[in-house]
Design a protein around this motif. Structure first.
Motif, PDB file in Angstrom:
ATOM      1  N   GLY A 136       0.756  -1.239   0.000  1.00 37.02           N
ATOM      2  CA  GLY A 136       0.000   0.000   0.000  1.00 37.02           C
ATOM      3  C   GLY A 136       0.789   1.293   0.000  1.00 37.02           C
ATOM      4  O   GLY A 136       0.218   2.357  -0.238  1.00 37.02           O
ATOM      5  N   SER A 137       2.074   1.248   0.304  1.00 39.09           N
ATOM      6  CA  SER A 137       2.865   2.485   0.326  1.00 39.09           C
ATOM      7  C   SER A 137       4.328   2.140   0.106  1.00 39.09           C
ATOM      8  O   SER A 137       4.760   0.996   0.316  1.00 39.09           O
ATOM      9  CB  SER A 137       2.702   3.222   1.657  1.00 39.09           C
ATOM     10  OG  SER A 137       3.244   2.453   2.717  1.00 39.09           O
ATOM     11  N   THR A 139       8.479   4.063   0.415  1.00 37.99           N
ATOM     12  CA  THR A 139       9.288   5.202   0.844  1.00 37.99           C
ATOM     13  C   THR A 139      10.132   5.634  -0.346  1.00 37.99           C
ATOM     14  O   THR A 139      10.947   4.855  -0.853  1.00 37.99           O
ATOM     15  CB  THR A 139      10.189   4.837   2.028  1.00 37.99           C
ATOM     16  OG1 THR A 139       9.359   4.461   3.129  1.00 37.99           O
ATOM     17  CG2 THR A 139      11.056   6.017   2.433  1.00 37.99           C
ATOM     18  N   PRO A 156       7.512   9.112   2.554  1.00 34.68           N
ATOM     19  CA  PRO A 156       6.524   8.039   2.399  1.00 34.68           C
ATOM     20  C   PRO A 156       5.486   8.444   1.345  1.00 34.68           C
ATOM     21  O   PRO A 156       5.051   9.592   1.296  1.00 34.68           O
ATOM     22  CB  PRO A 156       5.883   7.935   3.795  1.00 34.68           C
ATOM     23  CG  PRO A 156       6.843   8.624   4.718  1.00 34.68           C
ATOM     24  CD  PRO A 156       7.507   9.693   3.908  1.00 34.68           C
ATOM     25  N   ALA A 158       1.883   7.019  -0.578  1.00 30.95           N
ATOM     26  CA  ALA A 158       0.828   6.018  -0.702  1.00 30.95           C
ATOM     27  C   ALA A 158       0.815   5.445  -2.116  1.00 30.95           C
ATOM     28  O   ALA A 158       0.933   6.180  -3.096  1.00 30.95           O
ATOM     29  CB  ALA A 158      -0.527   6.636  -0.360  1.00 30.95           C
ATOM     30  N   GLN A 159       0.691   4.136  -2.208  1.00 33.97           N
ATOM     31  CA  GLN A 159       0.582   3.482  -3.511  1.00 33.97           C
ATOM     32  C   GLN A 159      -0.430   2.344  -3.383  1.00 33.97           C
ATOM     33  O   GLN A 159      -0.065   1.174  -3.203  1.00 33.97           O
ATOM     34  CB  GLN A 159       1.936   2.956  -3.975  1.00 33.97           C
ATOM     35  CG  GLN A 159       1.911   2.243  -5.329  1.00 33.97           C
ATOM     36  CD  GLN A 159       1.381   3.108  -6.445  1.00 33.97           C
ATOM     37  OE1 GLN A 159       2.070   3.970  -6.945  1.00 33.97           O
ATOM     38  NE2 GLN A 159       0.140   2.878  -6.856  1.00 33.97           N
ATOM     39  N   PRO A 160      -1.715   2.696  -3.430  1.00 38.59           N
ATOM     40  CA  PRO A 160      -2.738   1.648  -3.335  1.00 38.59           C
ATOM     41  C   PRO A 160      -2.543   0.614  -4.437  1.00 38.59           C
ATOM     42  O   PRO A 160      -2.210   0.936  -5.581  1.00 38.59           O
ATOM     43  CB  PRO A 160      -4.053   2.408  -3.510  1.00 38.59           C
ATOM     44  CG  PRO A 160      -3.709   3.837  -3.190  1.00 38.59           C
ATOM     45  CD  PRO A 160      -2.297   4.025  -3.611  1.00 38.59           C
TER      46      PRO A 160
END
Length: 563
Positions: A136-137, A139, A156, A158-160
């Motif tokens: 989901g995330s 760095t 950080p 977010a990467q759904p």
């Protein structure tokens, strides 16, 4: 008729992932300049470089000089993340590994992909099932240039729909391409990966030999990984892994396939070293010869009075070391760090190092340690040049290449007047590649090399407030020169320091002599550009830089540094 309002940056149809952009340009001072109706600050000469935030998508800037001229700038801000699909789907370009891949038995292999959030994702490979978890995330590490703007901390993001998992394979052979399988709300889709995976046979590892003059070893499979000590031509090693066109060698470094050739055998035999000798037969150098059974990978580390050389894949059988009464070496000791790593510590008589070079003669490694120059020879490198490499530009469009050449010529004239032999890498507006410049250093063997530049910033930088001089060094032998010249120039000229940097740059990497790259102010800063472009200030900078070189040489105890 030329427009009074001139915009130098950004160029037309510009796209960036930066959250902001600066607008660089100039206009006469007899009228105000506004951007989207906002009055902007300008220098006394009318130059400007304000920064503005960027929204995702298209950003439009209306720049007006008084009520007479108007220009429109459009900047596209790109989204650095990948939007996750909302129905059962995978993004094919995110499937990883993305390139052909080879590893040793038992090594963990990472699989990842971006797909529908909340789905079940797994990978099939060689009848093995690997479950991927949604993380989901990520760095995100900023680029190296972010240190110039002070924005180099991890972020950080977010990467759904980002999934990751690990698999281990123990049987040698070609495993084929992984098959990704995503299940979401009763629907299942599959996507074949494009990268073949291979598990290497430890008893049949390929052997390569470095064909390039210097093999550019790196910490990982790509140009963005850090450099290791270059491998001399003739170096041999086994291949323990592969990623695309990059080969992992047995000692841990990665090389491009194009820099090596494959030898007609598998696996390297036992390698050893016995006696070692040092001599001063080559004028100006102490050469240390390491007779080896095989030409192996090497690593170098320098300190003030010591030089550390590590031979990989080597076992020491050394009982005798011959040193010269004269020369740079005070002592040479060794230790077997690991079963296949032997390290040599060369303690020097001098507190200053002047350069080194490595080469193989057959399977004998020759390390050359340079003596202090009796007749100093200075090489000045005016940065950029030619129609395709103007460098940075000032608010009025003046290219960096013109300023560096004019400064280098002035510094050369002052050093020649002081009795120093001095050359330029280019003495006209001509194209000269980085490789050609570094080859000139190897050919001319100067006492020291200074590469002269003027600075700019990435898009996220604050061009209105960032100014100052900076110096870049790579080998420890160059640090004292970089620090001395930067401090001297800032104090003598009353300029700000923008910092002393360790920099992995083409013109700082040559090991033959102390080599420093100087950034002598920011062309994009409106007021500092006025200082850079002022003829009297240019003459004062050239005088100060020449004096800095003379004083450093004098402090280093090099004779013949003045007429």
């Amino acid at each position: 008729m030329k427009p009074n309002l001139r915009l130098v940056y950004p160029p037309p149809n510009y796209a960036t992932q930066s959250p902001q952009i600066f607008l660089l340009g100039t206009a006469p001072t007899n009228a105000e300049v506004r951007v989207n109706g906002q009055l902007i600050r300008r220098s006394q000469a009318g130059h400007f470089a304000p920064s503005f935030p960027l929204a995702l998508g298209l950003n439009r800037f209306q720049v007006i000089w008084g009520d007479r001229e108007e220009q429109i700038i459009e900047v596209q801000r790109l989204d650095s993340g990948r939007p996750a699909p909302q129905t059962a789907a995978l993004q094919p370009e995110t499937l990883s590994p993305a390139a052909s891949f080879a590893c040793l038995p038992g090594e963990a292999v990472c699989f990842s992909a971006v797909g529908t959030p909340g789905a079940q994702l797994r990978v099939w490979l060689a009848d093995k099932l690997i479950e991927l978890s949604e993380i989901g995330s990520v760095t995100q590490l900023p680029p190296n240039t972010a240190v110039l703007t002070g924005r180099n901390q991890p972020q950080p993001m977010a990467q759904p729909g980002l999934y990751q998992g690990w698999g281990v394979f123990c049987k040698p052979g070609n495993l084929g391409c992984p098959r990704f399988e995503l299940a979401f709300q009763g629907e299942t889709i599959t996507q074949q990966g494009g990268a073949e995976l291979e598990v290497l046979d430890p008893a049949q590892l390929p052997v390569i030999e470095v064909q390039a003059r210097q093999g550019q070893a790196r910490t990982g499979p790509g140009q963005d990984y850090a450099r290791l000590t270059p491998l001399p031509q003739g170096t041999q090693a086994t291949v323990s892994g592969r990623s695309g066109t990059w080969l992992r060698l047995d000692y841990g470094g990665w090389l491009l396939e194009s820099e090596v050739s494959r030898l007609p055998r598998a696996g390297l035999p036992h390698n050893s070293i016995r006696s070692i000798s040092a001599s001063c037969r080559v004028s100006g150098w102490t050469e240390v010869r390491f007779p080896l059974a095989l030409p192996v990978p090497v690593s170098v580390r320098q300190e003030a009075e010591q030089f550390w050389l590590t031979l990989h894949n080597t076992v020491a059988q050394t009982d005798t070391i011959r040193l010269e009464v004269e020369g740079l070496l005070d002592s040479l000791t060794w230790q077997q760090l690991t079963p296949l790593q032997v390290q040599y510590c060369l303690r020097l008589r001098s507190r200053r190092q002047w350069g080194y070079r490595l080469r193989y003669e057959g399977s004998t490694l020759v390390l050359g340690l340079r003596h202090p120059s009796q007749v100093p020879y200075i090489l000045l490198d005016p940065g950029h040049g030619g129609p395709d490499a103007p460098g940075a530009r000032g608010p009025d469009g003046s290219p960096e290449k013109d300023f560096t050449l004019a400064l280098a010529q002035k510094v050369r004239d002052r050093l020649v007047t002081a009795g120093l032999q001095t050359s330029l890498t280019r003495d006209a507006d001509m194209s000269l590649s980085l490789q050609a410049r570094t080859e000139l250093i190897e050919q001319l063997e100067p006492t020291l090399c200074l590469s002269l530049h003027y600075n700019a910033l990435p898009d996220e930088g604050d061009a209105e407030t960032t100014q100052g001089l900076s110096a870049f060094w790579y080998h420890p032998q160059s640090l004292d020169l970089a620090r001395f010249v930067l401090r001297f120039l800032c104090q003598r000229l009353g300029r700000e320091s923008h910092g002393l940097y360790w920099g992995n740059l083409a013109l700082t990497r040559p090991s033959l002599c102390p080599a420093v790259l100087l950034e002598l102010g920011f062309l994009i800063h409106p007021e500092e550009f006025e200082w850079i472009s002022d003829s009297q200030a240019q003459a004062e900078l050239a005088e100060a830089l020449a004096e800095a070189v003379l004083r450093w040489l004098e402090g280093a105890g090099v004779s013949g540094s003045s007429a």
